[in-house]
Design a protein around this motif. Structure first.
Motif, PDB file in Angstrom:
ATOM      1  N   ASP A 102       0.827  -1.203   0.000  1.00  0.00           N
ATOM      2  CA  ASP A 102       0.000   0.000   0.000  1.00  0.00           C
ATOM      3  C   ASP A 102       0.865   1.259   0.000  1.00  0.00           C
ATOM      4  O   ASP A 102       0.522   2.270  -0.619  1.00  0.00           O
ATOM      5  CB  ASP A 102      -0.949  -0.001   1.193  1.00  0.00           C
ATOM      6  CG  ASP A 102      -0.231  -0.333   2.505  1.00  0.00           C
ATOM      7  OD1 ASP A 102       0.802  -1.016   2.467  1.00  0.00           O
ATOM      8  OD2 ASP A 102      -0.710   0.090   3.568  1.00  0.00           O
ATOM      9  N   LEU A 103       2.017   1.207   0.675  1.00  0.00           N
ATOM     10  CA  LEU A 103       2.946   2.330   0.659  1.00  0.00           C
ATOM     11  C   LEU A 103       3.571   2.483  -0.726  1.00  0.00           C
ATOM     12  O   LEU A 103       3.776   3.601  -1.221  1.00  0.00           O
ATOM     13  CB  LEU A 103       4.032   2.122   1.718  1.00  0.00           C
ATOM     14  CG  LEU A 103       4.918   3.315   2.060  1.00  0.00           C
ATOM     15  CD1 LEU A 103       4.100   4.473   2.600  1.00  0.00           C
ATOM     16  CD2 LEU A 103       6.000   2.912   3.064  1.00  0.00           C
ATOM     17  N   LEU A 104       3.867   1.364  -1.373  1.00  0.00           N
ATOM     18  CA  LEU A 104       4.367   1.405  -2.750  1.00  0.00           C
ATOM     19  C   LEU A 104       3.326   2.033  -3.676  1.00  0.00           C
ATOM     20  O   LEU A 104       3.663   2.892  -4.502  1.00  0.00           O
ATOM     21  CB  LEU A 104       4.704  -0.013  -3.218  1.00  0.00           C
ATOM     22  CG  LEU A 104       5.024  -0.176  -4.705  1.00  0.00           C
ATOM     23  CD1 LEU A 104       6.275   0.605  -5.081  1.00  0.00           C
ATOM     24  CD2 LEU A 104       5.171  -1.655  -5.066  1.00  0.00           C
ATOM     25  N   ARG A 105       2.074   1.633  -3.551  1.00  0.00           N
ATOM     26  CA  ARG A 105       1.015   2.200  -4.399  1.00  0.00           C
ATOM     27  C   ARG A 105       0.922   3.712  -4.206  1.00  0.00           C
ATOM     28  O   ARG A 105       0.737   4.464  -5.164  1.00  0.00           O
ATOM     29  CB  ARG A 105      -0.324   1.533  -4.072  1.00  0.00           C
ATOM     30  CG  ARG A 105      -1.511   2.135  -4.806  1.00  0.00           C
ATOM     31  CD  ARG A 105      -2.755   1.322  -4.586  1.00  0.00           C
ATOM     32  NE  ARG A 105      -2.685   0.057  -5.284  1.00  0.00           N
ATOM     33  CZ  ARG A 105      -2.969  -0.107  -6.572  1.00  0.00           C
ATOM     34  NH1 ARG A 105      -3.363   0.941  -7.309  1.00  0.00           N
ATOM     35  NH2 ARG A 105      -2.880  -1.278  -7.153  1.00  0.00           N
ATOM     36  N   TRP A 106       1.047   4.173  -2.974  1.00  0.00           N
ATOM     37  CA  TRP A 106       0.977   5.603  -2.681  1.00  0.00           C
ATOM     38  C   TRP A 106       2.105   6.368  -3.367  1.00  0.00           C
ATOM     39  O   TRP A 106       1.910   7.486  -3.843  1.00  0.00           O
ATOM     40  CB  TRP A 106       1.021   5.798  -1.168  1.00  0.00           C
ATOM     41  CG  TRP A 106       1.205   7.192  -0.669  1.00  0.00           C
ATOM     42  CD1 TRP A 106       2.258   7.663   0.057  1.00  0.00           C
ATOM     43  CD2 TRP A 106       0.329   8.320  -0.822  1.00  0.00           C
ATOM     44  NE1 TRP A 106       2.096   8.994   0.365  1.00  0.00           N
ATOM     45  CE2 TRP A 106       0.916   9.416  -0.167  1.00  0.00           C
ATOM     46  CE3 TRP A 106      -0.894   8.500  -1.459  1.00  0.00           C
ATOM     47  CZ2 TRP A 106       0.320  10.672  -0.125  1.00  0.00           C
ATOM     48  CZ3 TRP A 106      -1.478   9.753  -1.419  1.00  0.00           C
ATOM     49  CH2 TRP A 106      -0.888  10.823  -0.755  1.00  0.00           C
ATOM     50  N   HIS A 107       3.295   5.777  -3.448  1.00  0.00           N
ATOM     51  CA  HIS A 107       4.461   6.475  -3.981  1.00  0.00           C
ATOM     52  C   HIS A 107       4.725   6.175  -5.462  1.00  0.00           C
ATOM     53  O   HIS A 107       5.757   6.601  -5.988  1.00  0.00           O
ATOM     54  CB  HIS A 107       5.710   6.111  -3.171  1.00  0.00           C
ATOM     55  CG  HIS A 107       5.742   6.735  -1.804  1.00  0.00           C
ATOM     56  ND1 HIS A 107       5.763   5.997  -0.643  1.00  0.00           N
ATOM     57  CD2 HIS A 107       5.729   8.032  -1.423  1.00  0.00           C
ATOM     58  CE1 HIS A 107       5.783   6.805   0.399  1.00  0.00           C
ATOM     59  NE2 HIS A 107       5.756   8.041  -0.047  1.00  0.00           N
ATOM     60  N   MET A 108       3.819   5.465  -6.128  1.00  0.00           N
ATOM     61  CA  MET A 108       4.016   5.200  -7.550  1.00  0.00           C
ATOM     62  C   MET A 108       3.903   6.490  -8.350  1.00  0.00           C
ATOM     63  O   MET A 108       3.141   7.399  -7.988  1.00  0.00           O
ATOM     64  CB  MET A 108       2.974   4.200  -8.052  1.00  0.00           C
ATOM     65  CG  MET A 108       3.214   2.765  -7.606  1.00  0.00           C
ATOM     66  SD  MET A 108       4.701   2.025  -8.337  1.00  0.00           S
ATOM     67  CE  MET A 108       4.158   1.779 -10.030  1.00  0.00           C
ATOM     68  N   PRO A 109       4.657   6.610  -9.449  1.00  0.00           N
ATOM     69  CA  PRO A 109       4.529   7.799 -10.310  1.00  0.00           C
ATOM     70  C   PRO A 109       3.111   7.924 -10.852  1.00  0.00           C
ATOM     71  O   PRO A 109       2.502   6.930 -11.263  1.00  0.00           O
ATOM     72  CB  PRO A 109       5.527   7.522 -11.439  1.00  0.00           C
ATOM     73  CG  PRO A 109       6.489   6.541 -10.870  1.00  0.00           C
ATOM     74  CD  PRO A 109       5.707   5.690  -9.930  1.00  0.00           C
ATOM     75  N   ARG A 110       2.590   9.156 -10.862  1.00  0.00           N
ATOM     76  CA  ARG A 110       1.212   9.392 -11.257  1.00  0.00           C
ATOM     77  C   ARG A 110       1.122  10.533 -12.267  1.00  0.00           C
ATOM     78  O   ARG A 110       2.058  11.326 -12.393  1.00  0.00           O
ATOM     79  CB  ARG A 110       0.342   9.673 -10.031  1.00  0.00           C
ATOM     80  CG  ARG A 110       0.285   8.470  -9.093  1.00  0.00           C
ATOM     81  CD  ARG A 110      -0.585   8.677  -7.878  1.00  0.00           C
ATOM     82  NE  ARG A 110      -0.646   7.450  -7.101  1.00  0.00           N
ATOM     83  CZ  ARG A 110      -1.507   6.451  -7.318  1.00  0.00           C
ATOM     84  NH1 ARG A 110      -2.417   6.588  -8.276  1.00  0.00           N
ATOM     85  NH2 ARG A 110      -1.482   5.363  -6.592  1.00  0.00           N
ATOM     86  N   ILE A 111       0.007  10.582 -12.956  1.00  0.00           N
ATOM     87  CA  ILE A 111      -0.192  11.583 -13.995  1.00  0.00           C
ATOM     88  C   ILE A 111      -1.416  12.434 -13.666  1.00  0.00           C
ATOM     89  O   ILE A 111      -2.355  11.985 -13.014  1.00  0.00           O
ATOM     90  CB  ILE A 111      -0.355  10.939 -15.392  1.00  0.00           C
ATOM     91  CG1 ILE A 111      -1.542   9.962 -15.402  1.00  0.00           C
ATOM     92  CG2 ILE A 111       0.916  10.254 -15.827  1.00  0.00           C
ATOM     93  CD1 ILE A 111      -1.839   9.383 -16.768  1.00  0.00           C
TER      94      ILE A 111
END
Length: 426
Positions: A80-89
């Motif tokens: 869940d922490l990885l999902r939060w810090h994934m690159p986003r657009i």
């Protein structure tokens, strides 16, 4: 749902949207509970992360030592922490599509092996899923971009996904506020880490600062310039102030809404096992302010009913509403729930971010799990989302799609029009 105002930083508005819809408190709580019991696979499932790994096969192919290191990293992965810090657009904060980024590097003779996180291409409509895989340098495979992207190197920022290293968030994010959100104070130190990982003791790194602009950081002199060579690129995670810190400084988020690992690192006295604060449950009667009093609305036999108004009062108020155009607040809420749902944008946003369960929970919270959804915009958006998933199939980011190459939509155009460009925020 937060809305943007002219004075708001669009980056902060985007991250508030991500926190509400992409990584909600229910996901954090579920993934944290499974991770802390040692069930890393269930934690990944709770965070919508597919595991395209076979540890026994990896041990046979790369040796038991590498497989042991990999298993240890997976046990401490906070998906869940990885999902939060994934690159986003921008504008909706969706995960950057068609991306492979490195989480960890394991040295095997002269060829490093990477634990990578992958996102499916935009045309796959894969419900914002992420997959974990192992990459050994091969350029073959079903993913359109198998090579790890050099702008998004989380192997140099393990504190953004590894529970053992989350405490480094404080030291790795200490920087003075900057008007544009750049972590300028951290650039020299992060540049040294990047160069050291590439086997260099000094030199220069390029820092992307938006669009095609970049500046050059000279590590030896600790200065910033605009000229010179441009190897290698400072990862985006080191370029910008981390979203949690930016939101805290702006007063847009409370500490109890942070991920527990982040809160423990940034806020003194917080426990890494604390539960994130979520929205109040709406399974029971919903309280509504109605003419100076708190009234209840609840589901009775599949129909929303104003419990604190008798039938005679409701008939009188309906007649008055036809004459004056000002309905009783309780009746107005019920009418909106059936004709023009308040939660339509909330449901649509959750579906965009792959949270089908959250979208359904929103509907159940308003109408109740036993209610039949009436004809209208809310029902339409749920049915459209279901049809899209059937049309495209379940695309796992590392396994390919049921669609053959001839059936895939043209990436350069859609119905004769060029694909819109998205602004990248991470």
């Amino acid at each position: 749902m937060p809305h943007s105002t002219p004075n708001e930083d669009p980056r902060l508005t985007l991250w508030l949207r991500v926190r509400e819809f992409a990584v909600p408190p229910s996901m954090i709580e579920s993934a944290t509970a499974r991770r802390t019991t040692g069930d890393w696979a269930a934690a990944c499932a709770a965070a919508h992360v597919d595991v395209d790994l076979n540890l026994r096969h990896i041990a046979r192919l790369h040796g038991q030592e590498l497989a042991t290191h990999l298993r240890t990293d997976l046990r401490h992965l906070a998906p869940d922490l990885l999902r939060w810090h994934m690159p986003r657009i921008a504008p909706n904060g969706l995960i950057r599509p068609g991306l492979t980024l490195s989480l960890a590097r394991y040295h095997e003779r002269d060829n490093p092996v990477h634990l990578v996180a992958r996102t499916p291409p935009a045309w796959a409509d894969a419900g914002q899923r992420i997959s974990l895989a192992l990459w050994d340098g091969s350029r073959s495979g079903p993913h359109p971009h198998p090579h790890p992207h050099r702008r998004f190197r989380l192997d140099l920022h393990r504190h953004l996904w590894d529970a053992r290293r989350a405490g480094e968030l404080r030291t790795r994010s200490e920087t003075a506020p900057h008007a544009r959100g750049w972590a300028v104070d951290r650039w020299p130190a992060e540049a040294r880490l990047l160069l050291r990982a590439d086997g260099q003791d000094g030199g220069t790194v390029a820092v992307r600062v938006g669009g095609r602009r970049q500046v050059i950081v000279d590590v030896d002199a600790s200065r910033v310039g605009n000229e010179g060579p441009a190897p290698p690129i400072l990862p985006d995670a080191a370029t910008w102030v981390l979203p949690d810190l930016a939101l805290l400084r702006a007063g847009l988020i409370e500490a109890d809404r942070l991920h527990p690992l982040v809160a423990a690192a940034l806020v003194p006295g917080r426990s890494p096992e604390a539960r994130p604060h979520g929205h109040q449950s709406e399974n029971g009667p919903r309280m509504v302010e109605c003419r100076g009093a708190q009234h209840r609305i609840a589901l009775v036999n599949g129909v929303l009913v104003a419990l604190d108004h008798d039938a005679t009062e409701i008939r009188r108020e309906k007649l008055l509403a036809e004459l004056t155009g000002t309905p009783l607040p309780c009746l107005q809420l019920i009418e909106e729930a059936h004709r023009s749902p308040e939660c339509l944008l909330d449901v649509r946003a959750r579906l965009e971010h792959g949270d089908a369960a959250g979208a359904q929970a929103t509907v159940d919270g308003l109408l109740g799990p036993g209610a039949r959804l009436p004809e209208g915009a809310l029902r339409d958006v749920l049915e459209e989302a279901a049809l899209r998933r059937i049309d495209h199939g379940l695309f796992r980011a590392g396994l390919g799609s049921e669609l053959g190459p001839a059936e895939r939509p043209d990436r350069r155009s859609r119905k004769g029009r060029e694909r819109p460009r998205h602004a990248t925020f991470r």
